[in-house]
Design a protein around this motif. Structure first.
Motif, PDB file in Angstrom:
ATOM      1  N   MET A   1      70.687  41.769  26.164  1.00 43.50           N
ATOM      2  CA  MET A   1      70.526  42.981  25.152  1.00 43.50           C
ATOM      3  C   MET A   1      68.627  43.036  25.682  1.00 43.50           C
ATOM      4  N   GLN A   2      68.641  44.471  26.724  1.00 41.63           N
ATOM      5  CA  GLN A   2      68.025  45.492  26.613  1.00 41.63           C
ATOM      6  C   GLN A   2      67.810  46.679  26.701  1.00 41.63           C
ATOM      7  N   GLY A   3      66.857  47.530  26.490  1.00 40.73           N
ATOM      8  CA  GLY A   3      66.314  48.885  26.120  1.00 40.73           C
ATOM      9  C   GLY A   3      65.390  49.003  24.697  1.00 40.73           C
ATOM     10  N   PHE A   4      66.127  49.805  24.370  1.00 42.49           N
ATOM     11  CA  PHE A   4      64.890  50.489  23.140  1.00 42.49           C
ATOM     12  C   PHE A   4      65.457  50.937  22.260  1.00 42.49           C
ATOM     13  N   LEU A   5      64.947  50.760  21.280  1.00 43.12           N
ATOM     14  CA  LEU A   5      65.570  51.555  19.451  1.00 43.12           C
ATOM     15  C   LEU A   5      64.896  52.292  19.365  1.00 43.12           C
ATOM     16  N   ASN A   6      64.986  53.701  19.383  1.00 40.40           N
ATOM     17  CA  ASN A   6      64.291  54.225  18.005  1.00 40.40           C
ATOM     18  C   ASN A   6      64.498  54.113  16.759  1.00 40.40           C
ATOM     19  N   LEU A   7      63.321  53.911  15.881  1.00 46.05           N
ATOM     20  CA  LEU A   7      63.610  53.944  14.641  1.00 46.05           C
ATOM     21  C   LEU A   7      62.556  54.538  13.722  1.00 46.05           C
ATOM     22  N   ASP A   8      63.454  54.667  13.062  1.00 44.29           N
ATOM     23  CA  ASP A   8      62.924  55.998  11.763  1.00 44.29           C
ATOM     24  C   ASP A   8      62.213  54.325  10.943  1.00 44.29           C
ATOM     25  N   LYS A   9      60.842  54.145  11.185  1.00 42.73           N
ATOM     26  CA  LYS A   9      60.325  53.404  10.286  1.00 42.73           C
ATOM     27  C   LYS A   9      59.985  54.222   8.835  1.00 42.73           C
ATOM     28  N   PRO A  10      60.797  52.737   7.744  1.00 43.54           N
ATOM     29  CA  PRO A  10      60.127  53.423   6.403  1.00 43.54           C
ATOM     30  C   PRO A  10      59.188  52.904   5.651  1.00 43.54           C
ATOM     31  N   PHE A  11      58.907  53.688   4.739  1.00 46.59           N
ATOM     32  CA  PHE A  11      57.749  53.722   3.850  1.00 46.59           C
ATOM     33  C   PHE A  11      57.458  52.418   3.191  1.00 46.59           C
ATOM     34  N   GLY A  12      55.884  52.216   3.524  1.00 41.48           N
ATOM     35  CA  GLY A  12      55.373  50.503   2.919  1.00 41.48           C
ATOM     36  C   GLY A  12      55.685  49.480   3.898  1.00 41.48           C
ATOM     37  N   TRP A  13      56.755  49.492   5.268  1.00 39.09           N
ATOM     38  CA  TRP A  13      56.448  48.723   5.603  1.00 39.09           C
ATOM     39  C   TRP A  13      55.687  48.487   7.138  1.00 39.09           C
ATOM     40  N   THR A  14      54.985  47.287   7.399  1.00 39.63           N
ATOM     41  CA  THR A  14      54.134  47.268   8.559  1.00 39.63           C
ATOM     42  C   THR A  14      55.403  47.244  10.066  1.00 39.63           C
ATOM     43  N   SER A  15      54.540  47.463  11.273  1.00 40.55           N
ATOM     44  CA  SER A  15      55.216  47.736  12.240  1.00 40.55           C
ATOM     45  C   SER A  15      55.819  46.537  12.585  1.00 40.55           C
ATOM     46  N   HIS A  16      54.887  45.765  11.985  1.00 39.48           N
ATOM     47  CA  HIS A  16      55.229  44.185  12.501  1.00 39.48           C
ATOM     48  C   HIS A  16      56.401  43.587  11.791  1.00 39.48           C
ATOM     49  N   ASP A  17      56.535  44.908  10.778  1.00 45.19           N
ATOM     50  CA  ASP A  17      57.818  44.625   9.752  1.00 45.19           C
ATOM     51  C   ASP A  17      58.905  44.789  10.088  1.00 45.19           C
ATOM     52  N   CYS A  18      58.571  45.478  10.701  1.00 48.13           N
ATOM     53  CA  CYS A  18      59.887  46.051  11.619  1.00 48.13           C
ATOM     54  C   CYS A  18      60.616  44.974  12.793  1.00 48.13           C
ATOM     55  N   VAL A  19      59.572  44.663  13.862  1.00 44.66           N
ATOM     56  CA  VAL A  19      59.641  44.288  14.548  1.00 44.66           C
ATOM     57  C   VAL A  19      60.472  42.651  13.684  1.00 44.66           C
ATOM     58  N   ALA A  20      60.072  41.998  13.265  1.00 41.73           N
ATOM     59  CA  ALA A  20      60.644  40.836  12.745  1.00 41.73           C
ATOM     60  C   ALA A  20      62.130  41.399  11.882  1.00 41.73           C
ATOM     61  N   LYS A  21      61.932  42.549  11.731  1.00 43.70           N
ATOM     62  CA  LYS A  21      63.299  42.808  10.748  1.00 43.70           C
ATOM     63  C   LYS A  21      64.674  42.820  12.209  1.00 43.70           C
ATOM     64  N   VAL A  22      64.183  43.841  13.037  1.00 47.20           N
ATOM     65  CA  VAL A  22      65.181  43.903  14.411  1.00 47.20           C
ATOM     66  C   VAL A  22      65.625  42.879  14.847  1.00 47.20           C
ATOM     67  N   ARG A  23      64.239  41.401  15.010  1.00 45.65           N
ATOM     68  CA  ARG A  23      64.324  39.884  15.562  1.00 45.65           C
ATOM     69  C   ARG A  23      65.818  39.907  14.766  1.00 45.65           C
TER      70      ARG A  23
END
Length: 293
Positions: A1-23
């Motif tokens: 898979m390749q491309g982009f995900l337009n994520l609405d980051k939740p409160f309290g999460w770091t950007s790194h947390d979001c990347v880890a969750k998506v992984r």
């Protein structure tokens, strides 16, 4: 898979947390993000998937935010996450006084980033130095703020102002909150922040972590096309032989005058091949995304 995900980051999460969750959700190793958001901020966080991580450097720098500034309060981080330096009730402040000061924050402005920020001084992050008790003032930097609009104004002991701010990359909204408070001689800090636009993506088209989980579970998740956020760049379609040579690293003669240093390159079938530099009539491969054998 390749491309982009337009994520609405939740409160309290770091950007790194979001990347880890998506992984974890997509079972991918190659995942990256554009435009770091503080944990207390929410909103648009562009996530690159697979080979699209190589395109992060070419995303547009446009940003837009909805910000809430609380007056009468100064903090160590210029937002409510830090320690309170001073706090005093505000009396007599009105919207006309604020409007008179807002103009100085529009255009090309000089800004000192917050002490707690990711800016590096002598190879060290300011937030790391601040946590160690090392007092270092961030260097002044020039940023661009294209527009500021007042959304709401709430009077009280510690009045609050809601703003819509459109700006370029590198602008610290916390610094605007701090400096507006100083301009009014009452202090100010950022009480809330939501990013509504970032790198070609809009909050209206974003999805939450919860929605992503549901889409992955039912198999409906589809990544945004890799070249979609690059539409601000001019494009060029190459004939079959030129496309093959370009993908092999060769420079291609371009007789027509093109605008812009970077261009999207496509083959005759409309397949996105990558990004090219254009200089002196030559198309030079900068990043080959889809090589042709």
């Amino acid at each position: 898979m390749q491309g982009f995900l337009n994520l609405d980051k939740p409160f309290g999460w770091t950007s790194h947390d979001c990347v880890a969750k998506v992984r974890k959700l997509l079972r991918m190793k190659k995942v990256g993000h554009a435009g770091t958001l503080d944990p207390a901020a929410t909103g648009v966080l562009p996530i690159a998937l697979g080979k699209a991580t190589r395109l992060l450097q070419y995303l547009p720098g446009d940003k837009a935010y909805k910000a809430t500034i609380r007056f009468g309060v100064r903090t160590t981080t210029d937002d409510l996450e830090g320690e309170v330096i001073s706090s005093q009730a505000v009396t007599g402040l009105n919207l006309e006084q604020i409007e008179a000061e807002l103009g100085q924050f529009v255009g090309r402005i000089e800004q000192i980033p917050p002490s707690y920020s990711a800016i590096q001084v002598d190879g060290k992050r300011l937030y790391d130095l601040a946590r160690q008790g090392v007092a270092v003032e961030a260097p002044m930097r020039t940023v661009v703020v294209s527009q500021i609009d007042i959304l709401d104004w709430r009077e009280g002991e510690y009045p609050e102002l809601d703003l819509s701010i459109a700006c370029g990359a590198g602008t610290y909204i916390r610094a605007i909150a701090r400096d507006l408070g100083e301009a009014l001689n009452i202090g100010g800090t950022l009480a809330g922040l939501q990013r509504t636009v970032s790198s070609g993506f809009s909050l209206d088209d974003s999805i939450t972590i919860t929605t992503l989980e549901a889409q992955v579970t039912d198999g409906s998740f589809v990544a945004t096309l890799s070249d979609a956020p690059l539409e601000y760049l001019p494009s060029r379609t190459l004939a079959a032989n030129d496309a093959k040579c370009w993908c092999q690293g060769q420079k291609i003669i371009c007789e027509e005058q093109l605008l812009g240093e970077n261009l999207r390159i496509y083959n005759e079938n409309g397949i996105f091949l990558g990004v090219s530099k254009y200089l002196d009539g030559l198309l030079t491969p900068a990043m080959v995304f889809e090589p042709i054998s």
